[in-house]
Every structure is written in structure tokens, then in C-alpha cells.
Design a protein around this motif. Sequence first.
Motif, PDB file in Angstrom:
ATOM      1  N   VAL A  27      -8.696 -12.811 -34.808  1.00  0.00           N
ATOM      2  CA  VAL A  27      -9.581 -12.579 -33.659  1.00  0.00           C
ATOM      3  C   VAL A  27      -9.566 -13.799 -32.741  1.00  0.00           C
ATOM      4  O   VAL A  27      -9.572 -13.661 -31.518  1.00  0.00           O
ATOM      5  CB  VAL A  27     -11.009 -12.222 -34.121  1.00  0.00           C
ATOM      6  CG1 VAL A  27     -11.978 -12.167 -32.951  1.00  0.00           C
ATOM      7  CG2 VAL A  27     -11.001 -10.885 -34.863  1.00  0.00           C
ATOM      8  N   ALA A  28      -9.513 -14.996 -33.314  1.00  0.00           N
ATOM      9  CA  ALA A  28      -9.437 -16.212 -32.498  1.00  0.00           C
ATOM     10  C   ALA A  28      -8.182 -16.209 -31.634  1.00  0.00           C
ATOM     11  O   ALA A  28      -8.228 -16.561 -30.451  1.00  0.00           O
ATOM     12  CB  ALA A  28      -9.482 -17.456 -33.387  1.00  0.00           C
ATOM     13  N   LYS A  29      -7.056 -15.790 -32.197  1.00  0.00           N
ATOM     14  CA  LYS A  29      -5.813 -15.712 -31.413  1.00  0.00           C
ATOM     15  C   LYS A  29      -5.953 -14.695 -30.280  1.00  0.00           C
ATOM     16  O   LYS A  29      -5.481 -14.916 -29.175  1.00  0.00           O
ATOM     17  CB  LYS A  29      -4.631 -15.355 -32.313  1.00  0.00           C
ATOM     18  CG  LYS A  29      -4.192 -16.488 -33.213  1.00  0.00           C
ATOM     19  CD  LYS A  29      -2.953 -16.112 -33.993  1.00  0.00           C
ATOM     20  CE  LYS A  29      -2.534 -17.199 -34.940  1.00  0.00           C
ATOM     21  NZ  LYS A  29      -2.049 -18.398 -34.315  1.00  0.00           N
ATOM     22  N   SER A  30      -6.619 -13.595 -30.565  1.00  0.00           N
ATOM     23  CA  SER A  30      -6.848 -12.579 -29.538  1.00  0.00           C
ATOM     24  C   SER A  30      -7.729 -13.132 -28.415  1.00  0.00           C
ATOM     25  O   SER A  30      -7.452 -12.919 -27.234  1.00  0.00           O
ATOM     26  CB  SER A  30      -7.496 -11.343 -30.167  1.00  0.00           C
ATOM     27  OG  SER A  30      -7.806 -10.390 -29.183  1.00  0.00           O
ATOM     28  N   ILE A  31      -8.768 -13.862 -28.778  1.00  0.00           N
ATOM     29  CA  ILE A  31      -9.651 -14.462 -27.764  1.00  0.00           C
ATOM     30  C   ILE A  31      -8.883 -15.492 -26.944  1.00  0.00           C
ATOM     31  O   ILE A  31      -9.050 -15.567 -25.724  1.00  0.00           O
ATOM     32  CB  ILE A  31     -10.902 -15.071 -28.423  1.00  0.00           C
ATOM     33  CG1 ILE A  31     -11.794 -13.943 -28.977  1.00  0.00           C
ATOM     34  CG2 ILE A  31     -11.679 -15.937 -27.430  1.00  0.00           C
ATOM     35  CD1 ILE A  31     -12.948 -14.421 -29.833  1.00  0.00           C
ATOM     36  N   GLU A  32      -8.025 -16.273 -27.599  1.00  0.00           N
ATOM     37  CA  GLU A  32      -7.206 -17.236 -26.851  1.00  0.00           C
ATOM     38  C   GLU A  32      -6.308 -16.522 -25.852  1.00  0.00           C
ATOM     39  O   GLU A  32      -6.112 -16.984 -24.744  1.00  0.00           O
ATOM     40  CB  GLU A  32      -6.344 -18.060 -27.819  1.00  0.00           C
ATOM     41  CG  GLU A  32      -7.087 -19.129 -28.565  1.00  0.00           C
ATOM     42  CD  GLU A  32      -6.194 -19.890 -29.526  1.00  0.00           C
ATOM     43  OE1 GLU A  32      -5.355 -19.249 -30.223  1.00  0.00           O
ATOM     44  OE2 GLU A  32      -6.316 -21.123 -29.581  1.00  0.00           O
ATOM     45  N   GLU A  33      -5.747 -15.397 -26.271  1.00  0.00           N
ATOM     46  CA  GLU A  33      -4.807 -14.653 -25.436  1.00  0.00           C
ATOM     47  C   GLU A  33      -5.491 -13.933 -24.277  1.00  0.00           C
ATOM     48  O   GLU A  33      -5.030 -13.954 -23.148  1.00  0.00           O
ATOM     49  CB  GLU A  33      -4.059 -13.639 -26.303  1.00  0.00           C
ATOM     50  CG  GLU A  33      -3.099 -12.749 -25.562  1.00  0.00           C
ATOM     51  CD  GLU A  33      -1.767 -13.396 -25.242  1.00  0.00           C
ATOM     52  OE1 GLU A  33      -1.046 -12.858 -24.382  1.00  0.00           O
ATOM     53  OE2 GLU A  33      -1.444 -14.449 -25.836  1.00  0.00           O
ATOM     54  N   LEU A  60     -14.329 -21.243 -34.666  1.00  0.00           N
ATOM     55  CA  LEU A  60     -13.012 -21.838 -34.936  1.00  0.00           C
ATOM     56  C   LEU A  60     -12.407 -22.439 -33.672  1.00  0.00           C
ATOM     57  O   LEU A  60     -11.734 -23.468 -33.720  1.00  0.00           O
ATOM     58  CB  LEU A  60     -12.047 -20.785 -35.497  1.00  0.00           C
ATOM     59  CG  LEU A  60     -12.262 -20.328 -36.929  1.00  0.00           C
ATOM     60  CD1 LEU A  60     -11.334 -19.167 -37.260  1.00  0.00           C
ATOM     61  CD2 LEU A  60     -12.024 -21.483 -37.905  1.00  0.00           C
ATOM     62  N   LEU A  61     -12.660 -21.781 -32.541  1.00  0.00           N
ATOM     63  CA  LEU A  61     -12.105 -22.233 -31.263  1.00  0.00           C
ATOM     64  C   LEU A  61     -12.932 -23.344 -30.611  1.00  0.00           C
ATOM     65  O   LEU A  61     -12.521 -23.901 -29.605  1.00  0.00           O
ATOM     66  CB  LEU A  61     -11.989 -21.045 -30.299  1.00  0.00           C
ATOM     67  CG  LEU A  61     -10.998 -19.961 -30.708  1.00  0.00           C
ATOM     68  CD1 LEU A  61     -11.145 -18.747 -29.797  1.00  0.00           C
ATOM     69  CD2 LEU A  61      -9.574 -20.489 -30.674  1.00  0.00           C
ATOM     70  N   SER A 113       5.297  -9.599 -26.671  1.00  0.00           N
ATOM     71  CA  SER A 113       4.973  -9.066 -27.998  1.00  0.00           C
ATOM     72  C   SER A 113       4.375 -10.089 -28.948  1.00  0.00           C
ATOM     73  O   SER A 113       4.149  -9.792 -30.118  1.00  0.00           O
ATOM     74  CB  SER A 113       6.214  -8.447 -28.631  1.00  0.00           C
ATOM     75  OG  SER A 113       7.208  -9.438 -28.822  1.00  0.00           O
ATOM     76  N   GLN A 114       4.082 -11.311 -28.491  1.00  0.00           N
ATOM     77  CA  GLN A 114       3.599 -12.347 -29.398  1.00  0.00           C
ATOM     78  C   GLN A 114       2.319 -11.923 -30.110  1.00  0.00           C
ATOM     79  O   GLN A 114       2.204 -12.068 -31.327  1.00  0.00           O
ATOM     80  CB  GLN A 114       3.371 -13.654 -28.647  1.00  0.00           C
ATOM     81  CG  GLN A 114       2.921 -14.780 -29.562  1.00  0.00           C
ATOM     82  CD  GLN A 114       2.760 -16.082 -28.826  1.00  0.00           C
ATOM     83  OE1 GLN A 114       2.863 -16.140 -27.620  1.00  0.00           O
ATOM     84  NE2 GLN A 114       2.490 -17.130 -29.555  1.00  0.00           N
ATOM     85  N   ILE A 115       1.343 -11.388 -29.388  1.00  0.00           N
ATOM     86  CA  ILE A 115       0.087 -10.986 -30.025  1.00  0.00           C
ATOM     87  C   ILE A 115       0.325  -9.820 -30.983  1.00  0.00           C
ATOM     88  O   ILE A 115      -0.323  -9.718 -32.011  1.00  0.00           O
ATOM     89  CB  ILE A 115      -1.009 -10.658 -28.990  1.00  0.00           C
ATOM     90  CG1 ILE A 115      -2.385 -10.546 -29.671  1.00  0.00           C
ATOM     91  CG2 ILE A 115      -0.702  -9.387 -28.227  1.00  0.00           C
ATOM     92  CD1 ILE A 115      -2.955 -11.828 -30.166  1.00  0.00           C
TER      93      ILE A 115
END
Length: 136
Positions: A27-33, A60-61, A113-115
Motif C-alpha cells: 500500500v505504501a508503494k501504491s501511495i508513493e505512485e 512507513l512513509l 507496469s512497475q506497480i
Amino acid sequence: RLKNVRVAELKHFKDNPRKNNASAKIVAKSIEEFGYICPIIVDEENVVLAGNTRLKALKLLGVEEIDVIEVIGLTEDQKTNFVLADNRVNEYSRWNWEQVNRLAEKQEVTGQSQILNTLGMRSRASHLKELEEKLK
């Protein structure tokens, strides 16, 4: 109502029925993206009724302030029932894997396609290519 709060003021729902520690990083990666675009829902005491995983991800972020949706006037039973419903309803949905494949192929062609890789969603062609590489 929408209100701005410090992340440190938010409290996890103490009896949250979902085990979500592992998904917080995703989810953190999604929020970053994409940014924080789906507000957490809290009660009058800043207890999270929906969005405990998002809260973990935001911590985490290192995010300090966010907008939340505050729900006022629910009884304790209504809060518990809402938490259970919110955590359960997505389990009744099913994926259309043909559509997932089409969308993943489109994202792979455009280099976006990274995410999808983070989420474990790739096109069949990409998956087959990976399997071929492993068999060499």
C-alpha cells in the motif's frame, strides 16, 4: 465531514479483524505512485474504522498530516458492524482475469507496469517469459 489531522493522532481500531502488516508495504508503494487519494475513515475519537492498512503505510512513509473522513454519531455496535462489513465486502468480488491480462499487456507496452509487478499482476506473456527464463 473531511478534516485534516496529524497521523500521530490516529488510533488503529483495537479489534481490527484483518491481519494487514504484510500488505502495508505494498500500500505504501501504491501511495508513493499515485498519492493519498482514498481517505481513511475515523470516528469522533480519531479511531480508524476503515483504512488501518493505509495508516500503517502512511507511517512507513513518514507522512505527518492527512485528510480523513470523520463519521459522527455511530454507536459502538454500528462502528463494529461497519468495520466488519468494510473488511468483508471485497471478498465477494471476483477478478475478470481476461480483463486483467488486457490491462497488464497495455501497461507493459507503454512501460507503465512497475506497480503491477509490485502487486503481482502481469500479463500472461510476461509471466510465460519469466517461466521460460527460469527453465533455461
